[in-house]
Design an enzyme around this catalytic site. Structure first.
Site, PDB file in Angstrom:
ATOM      1  N   ARG A 102       8.446  -1.755  -5.198  1.00 20.89           N
ATOM      2  CA  ARG A 102       7.384  -0.758  -5.031  1.00 20.89           C
ATOM      3  C   ARG A 102       8.045   0.533  -4.565  1.00 20.89           C
ATOM      4  O   ARG A 102       8.661   0.575  -3.501  1.00 20.89           O
ATOM      5  CB  ARG A 102       6.354  -1.215  -3.992  1.00 20.89           C
ATOM      6  CG  ARG A 102       5.433  -0.087  -3.523  1.00 20.89           C
ATOM      7  CD  ARG A 102       4.259  -0.586  -2.725  1.00 20.89           C
ATOM      8  NE  ARG A 102       3.368  -1.354  -3.575  1.00 20.89           N
ATOM      9  CZ  ARG A 102       2.172  -1.823  -3.177  1.00 20.89           C
ATOM     10  NH1 ARG A 102       1.756  -1.597  -1.943  1.00 20.89           N
ATOM     11  NH2 ARG A 102       1.423  -2.507  -3.995  1.00 20.89           N
ATOM     12  N   HIS A 129       0.482   0.584 -11.888  1.00 18.58           N
ATOM     13  CA  HIS A 129       0.380  -0.607 -11.024  1.00 18.58           C
ATOM     14  C   HIS A 129       0.097  -1.801 -11.946  1.00 18.58           C
ATOM     15  O   HIS A 129      -0.976  -2.402 -11.906  1.00 18.58           O
ATOM     16  CB  HIS A 129      -0.755  -0.400 -10.019  1.00 18.58           C
ATOM     17  CG  HIS A 129      -0.720  -1.341  -8.853  1.00 18.58           C
ATOM     18  ND1 HIS A 129       0.272  -2.279  -8.657  1.00 18.58           N
ATOM     19  CD2 HIS A 129      -1.578  -1.489  -7.802  1.00 18.58           C
ATOM     20  CE1 HIS A 129       0.021  -2.954  -7.556  1.00 18.58           C
ATOM     21  NE2 HIS A 129      -1.089  -2.502  -7.018  1.00 18.58           N
ATOM     22  N   GLN A 132      -1.214  -5.368 -10.783  1.00 16.81           N
ATOM     23  CA  GLN A 132      -2.625  -5.360 -10.397  1.00 16.81           C
ATOM     24  C   GLN A 132      -3.510  -5.543 -11.625  1.00 16.81           C
ATOM     25  O   GLN A 132      -4.537  -6.228 -11.563  1.00 16.81           O
ATOM     26  CB  GLN A 132      -2.955  -4.029  -9.703  1.00 16.81           C
ATOM     27  CG  GLN A 132      -4.396  -3.907  -9.259  1.00 16.81           C
ATOM     28  CD  GLN A 132      -4.736  -4.814  -8.094  1.00 16.81           C
ATOM     29  OE1 GLN A 132      -4.074  -4.768  -7.078  1.00 16.81           O
ATOM     30  NE2 GLN A 132      -5.767  -5.637  -8.238  1.00 16.81           N
ATOM     31  N   ASP A 225     -10.926   3.224  -7.094  1.00 15.74           N
ATOM     32  CA  ASP A 225      -9.735   3.069  -6.261  1.00 15.74           C
ATOM     33  C   ASP A 225      -9.814   4.137  -5.179  1.00 15.74           C
ATOM     34  O   ASP A 225     -10.574   5.106  -5.302  1.00 15.74           O
ATOM     35  CB  ASP A 225      -8.478   3.245  -7.136  1.00 15.74           C
ATOM     36  CG  ASP A 225      -7.182   2.968  -6.382  1.00 15.74           C
ATOM     37  OD1 ASP A 225      -7.233   2.345  -5.297  1.00 15.74           O
ATOM     38  OD2 ASP A 225      -6.111   3.376  -6.871  1.00 15.74           O
ATOM     39  N   CYS A 265      -8.932  -2.485  -6.257  1.00 14.58           N
ATOM     40  CA  CYS A 265      -7.652  -3.154  -5.982  1.00 14.58           C
ATOM     41  C   CYS A 265      -7.389  -3.297  -4.490  1.00 14.58           C
ATOM     42  O   CYS A 265      -6.517  -4.079  -4.104  1.00 14.58           O
ATOM     43  CB  CYS A 265      -6.520  -2.424  -6.681  1.00 14.58           C
ATOM     44  SG  CYS A 265      -6.232  -0.754  -6.084  1.00 14.58           S
ATOM     45  N   ARG A 293      -3.968 -11.798  -7.678  1.00 16.22           N
ATOM     46  CA  ARG A 293      -2.630 -11.180  -7.678  1.00 16.22           C
ATOM     47  C   ARG A 293      -1.560 -12.267  -7.717  1.00 16.22           C
ATOM     48  O   ARG A 293      -0.569 -12.162  -8.444  1.00 16.22           O
ATOM     49  CB  ARG A 293      -2.437 -10.321  -6.413  1.00 16.22           C
ATOM     50  CG  ARG A 293      -3.317  -9.083  -6.335  1.00 16.22           C
ATOM     51  CD  ARG A 293      -2.932  -8.041  -7.364  1.00 16.22           C
ATOM     52  NE  ARG A 293      -1.540  -7.627  -7.255  1.00 16.22           N
ATOM     53  CZ  ARG A 293      -1.074  -6.742  -6.367  1.00 16.22           C
ATOM     54  NH1 ARG A 293      -1.907  -6.146  -5.525  1.00 16.22           N
ATOM     55  NH2 ARG A 293       0.202  -6.409  -6.334  1.00 16.22           N
TER      56      ARG A 293
HETATM   57  N1  NVA Z   1      -3.770   4.076  -6.043  1.00 20.80           N
HETATM   58  C1  NVA Z   1      -3.464   3.323  -4.840  1.00 20.80           C
HETATM   59  C2  NVA Z   1      -3.339   1.863  -5.144  1.00 20.80           C
HETATM   60  C3  NVA Z   1      -3.173   0.998  -3.924  1.00 20.80           C
HETATM   61  C4  NVA Z   1      -2.916  -0.451  -4.242  1.00 20.80           C
HETATM   62  C5  NVA Z   1      -2.171   3.843  -4.233  1.00 20.80           C
HETATM   63  O1  NVA Z   1      -1.242   4.166  -4.983  1.00 20.80           O
HETATM   64  O2  NVA Z   1      -2.102   3.956  -3.021  1.00 20.80           O
END
Ligand code: NVA
Length: 309
Positions: A102, A129, A132, A225, A265, A293
């Site tokens: 990540r 992502h 997800q 989101d 998510c 997940r």
């Molecule tokens: N768009 C959010 C997703 C979190 C899982 C982020 O990047 O923080």
């Protein structure tokens, strides 16, 4: 030897995505049926941004696959700071079976993949992502019975990683993906073009709809989101004001099909991008989504290891 990576949603063909979803469903039913990491072989999990679900679901899933989840503290590793991404990749590839990362820049992930010599998995970047989305599609399949031909509306900050991933993964699944965002928060044109290109082969579609009400009208799935993705904290006040009309309220949700489901998510901010009544209401499937997940990522790991042989 070809190494397969999962760096963005369109790394999977429609047939591969369907196969991977079948595998995830199988692994959910029989959690210990496949042990591709038996040994145990290790999987490096590196986090340069906060995490809860991703760390826990990968950690538990890797253990269920017979492997050893190895947490690599991003700040200590200092990838790209203490040493180059290329050198880190070469070192990790000599120690572990898979690298799960990540981080911020998609380009760094591409560099890791180019030099690791083992599969690399995107555990969230600024751009995508994809893990997800496998979980999300699995959740939709479970609740609605199928994906192709279904309509999904994504409302809110569609310029974020989740907006792009829904466009690409939804189109790959043959879904009709509608995204709705205020000016400045629409997805990049290249994302909509790429999704449309994929959709042309799957019978799906990808459209940007200015009004959230029009986007949600008759939808089977409604997704939102956080308005403040990780790294955007300084923009909180400005974002809250502009994005407020795109909040997933009970009134907005009521425009979807009566049997529509709501996805998020997580982490979610009640009263901001989603009302508590929706998140905690009967149409919400967010806890199934969070559980999925693990099943989805186990399938991703098993698929990549198998395809890289
Ligand atoms: N768009 C959010 C997703 C979190 C899982 C982020 O990047 O923080």
């Amino acid at each position: 030897m070809t190494i397969r990576h999962f760096l963005r949603d369109d790394d999977l063909t429609p047939a591969e995505q369907a196969r991977l979803l079948d595998l995830a469903a199988e692994m959910k039913a029989l959690p210990y049926s496949r042990r591709p990491l038996a040994g145990p072989r290790s999987v490096a999990m590196i986090f340069d941004k906060p995490t809860l679900r991703t760390q826990v679901s990968f950690g538990a899933g890797i253990a269920e696959l017979g492997g050893n989840p190895m947490l690599v503290e991003g700040r200590l590793a200092g990838i790209g700071v203490r040493e180059s991404v290329e050198d880190v990749a070469r070192v990790l590839g000599r120690q572990v079976a898979v690298v799960v990362w990540r981080t911020f820049h998609q380009g760094d992930l591409d560099t890791m993949a180019a030099h690791a010599g083992v599969p690399v998995v995107n555990a969230l970047t600024d751009d995508f992502h994809p893990c997800q989305l496998i979980a999300d599609l699995l959740t939709v399949r479970e609740h609605l019975g199928g994906l192709a031909g279904r309509t999904v509306a994504f409302v809110g900050d569609a310029a974020c990683n989740m907006g792009s991933s829904w466009l690409l993964a939804g189109a790959t699944a043959g879904m009709h993906v509608r995204v709705s965002a205020p000016a400045g928060y629409a997805p990049r044109a290249a994302m909509v073009e790429r999704a449309s290109e994929i959709a042309a082969t799957t019978g799906g579609s990808a459209t940007v709809v200015a009004e959230p009400e029009k986007a949600v009208a008759g939808a089977d799935v409604v997704v939102t989101d956080t308005w403040i993705s990780m790294g955007k904290e300084a923009e909180e006040a400005a974002r809250a004001e502009v994005l407020a009309p795109y909040s997933l309220t009970p009134a907005l949700m009521a425009l979807a099909r009566p049997d529509a489901i709501a996805l998020h998510c997580l982490p979610a901010y009640r009263g901001k991008e989603i009302a508590a009544e929706v998140l905690d209401g009967p149409q919400s499937v967010v806890w199934d989504e969070a559980e999925n997940r693990r099943h989805a990522q186990k399938a991703v790991l098993a698929f990549l290891l198998e395809e890289s042989r």
